[in-house]
Design an enzyme around this catalytic site. Structure first.
Site: not given
Ligand code: AHR
Length: 505
Positions: A172-173, A244, A292
């Site tokens: 992840n990331e 986001y 995400e």
């Molecule tokens: O969704 C919250 C966080 O955002 C996750 O754990 C991470 O992958 C991202 O930075």
């Protein structure tokens, strides 16, 4: 009043809509799992301790695949801790979120919950503090029928049939400095390639997602994708995107245009993946797992939500519990429009997250569960967007934004399902001041009628559903709309998201 026009033609398709586009994400973070989906003492809890009111809402939301168990959490996670007799499971520190993890929910329990909500499991392996061997162990435990130590351990732990997990995320990331075991693109590309090759040796049927950038704002964005795919192109099926959005500095005009940024992000990653394809002379196409995406007030989280010190890290603290407004839901709906507009290359996506943590569903311990504003665009789009996404020929007026320059006041996408004869159009009006009158040329669809128009808007764009006012915001079905002579006309209020459902007559 602004005006916009669209032309729909079922012959002009973007691509088939993969149901996995309507996935979500459950991380061991805050109250997503504990005191979220799982609350054994709650009045609605079933025999396994899962809240049935939450199960009902997840079903209503219409979620296809669910990514689990992280997120940043997975980069320190030892999967073995969370299987076997519960009393023997260790309590651990979760370094990602400064919480205490009790491991009372793990692969077996979560998979049982997924059966109840009717969603597919998408698993992430830890490539932060762990490596190829542990990824292979988890795959063997999850997917091998029987006859080896790990498969027999799964059976002894109560699951005779393999879990048969298809989608796997390779960490992840890993580009993020905050990530446990953060690596350079070169180092990550090498370990991801080794993990992927090994996993395919064990189970050739798996579909693998390699980590792209954790946002388009990362300084390594673009180069990260190029280098990582340089190592892994032949080994994986997807590259991930994460994004986001939040309203910053009171600049609602720019926030409402977030979908423009998502469009550019997707198109940049597609271009980079196709560049690697061209350089390698490959026949294979790498698609995007947008695993995400959401509105998330990260600035707020970074300002106040941190748990510090080394002792007494809480179990399931309240973290990332954003309350979503009408404006947030309109942006959220426009992000779904962006995903659908790229349905040919975005073939999997995960709304981050599902319950309590930046979530469409909220719960109170010993209390109710309710729908946030973002619940509505997701539920409606998931239900109506079937078949293929159409290229809509959109002509709209424009406005100026501080962050994204000049952008259309209206955005839209349409879907058409030849099997049902249903066509749906999803629209946003980004104007804070004016209605938008939309003219849709539907002549190429043949005779159609309007089934319903559902709109999310409010005179208070910051209205939200809260514990005290759980049904403050909902969908309205009274938007002025007309269908005559092959043309649909409808009016969208300022800052609104709309779904128009048409049926062949
Ligand atoms: O969704 C919250 C966080 O955002 C996750 O754990 C991470 O992958 C991202 O930075």
């Amino acid at each position: 009043m602004s005006t916009a026009s669209l032309t729909l033609d079922p012959h002009f398709t973007v691509g088939a809509i993969n149901r996995r586009l309507f996935g979500s994400f459950v991380e061991h973070l805050g109250r997503c799992v504990y005191d979220g989906i799982y609350e054994p003492g709650h009045a609605s809890a079933d025999a396994e301790g899962f809240r049935e009111d939450v199960i009902d809402l997840v079903k209503e939301l219409g979620v296809s695949a669910i990514r689990y168990p992280g997120g940043n959490f997975v980069s320190g996670f030892r999967w073995e801790d969370s299987v076997g007799p519960r009393a023997a499971r260790p309590t651990r520190l979760d370094l990602a979120w400064h919480s205490t993890e009790t491991n009372q929910i793990g692969l077996h329990e979560f998979s049982s919950w997924l059966e109840k909500v009717g969603s597919e499991l998408m698993l992430a392996v830890n490539l932060g503090t762990r490596g190829v061997a542990e990824a292979l162990d988890l795959l063997e435990y999850a997917n091998l029928g029987n006859g080896t130590d790990l498969a027999e351990r799964r059976i002894a732990n109560g699951k005779r049939d393999a879990f048969g997990v298809k989608m796997w995320c390779l960490g992840n990331e890993m580009d993020g400095p905050w990530q446990l075991g953060h690596r350079s693109a070169d180092d990550y590309g090498k370990i991801a390639s080794r993990a992927a090759k090994g996993m395919r040796q064990l189970d050739p049927s798996v579909e693998l997602v390699v980590c792209g950038s954790s946002s388009a704002q990362m300084p390594t964005f673009g180069e990260w994708e190029r280098v990582v795919l340089g190592h892994t192109y032949d080994d994986v099926d997807y590259i991930s995107c994460h994004a986001y959005y939040e309203e910053k500095n009171g600049d609602l005009d720019s926030f409402l245009a977030s979908g423009v940024n998502m469009d550019r992000f997707i198109e940049s990653v597609v271009a980079t993946a196709d560049h690697v394809k061209a350089v390698r002379g490959s026949d294979k196409t790498i698609n995007i797992s947008f695993d995400e995406w959401n509105v998330w007030y990260i600035d707020r989280f970074e300002g106040v939500d941190k748990i510090t010190g080394i002792d007494n890290w809480p179990v399931a603290p309240r973290l990332l519990e954003d309350s979503y407004t009408v404006a947030d839901a309109v942006v959220f709906g426009s992000l779904l429009i962006s995903l659908l507009k790229h349905a040919d290359r975005v073939t999997s996506a995960s709304l981050a997250q599902l319950v309590n943590v930046i979530a469409p569903i909220m719960t109170e311990p010993n209390g109710p569960a309710w729908r946030q504003t973002t619940f509505f665009p997701f539920a409606v789009t998931s239900r109506l967007a079937t078949g293929v996404a159409l290229e809509v020929k959109l002509e709209a007026e424009h406005y100026d934004t501080e962050v994204y320059g000049t952008v259309p006041l209206v955005d839209a996408v349409a879907t058409h399902d030849a099997a049902t004869g249903g066509t749906s159009v999803f629209l946003v009006n980004r104007s804070q001041m004016e209605d938008a009158t939309i003219t849709i040329d539907v002549a190429a669809l043949g005779p159609v009628g309007i089934v319903e128009v559902q709109t999310l808007s409010d005179t208070d764009v910051y209205a939200a559903n809260t514990l005290e006012a759980r049904d403050r915001v909902g969908l309205a079905t009274n938007a002025p709309a007309l269908c005559a002579n092959g043309v649909v006309t409808l009016t969208l209020p300022p800052v609104s998201w709309t779904a128009l459902e048409l049926r062949a007559e």
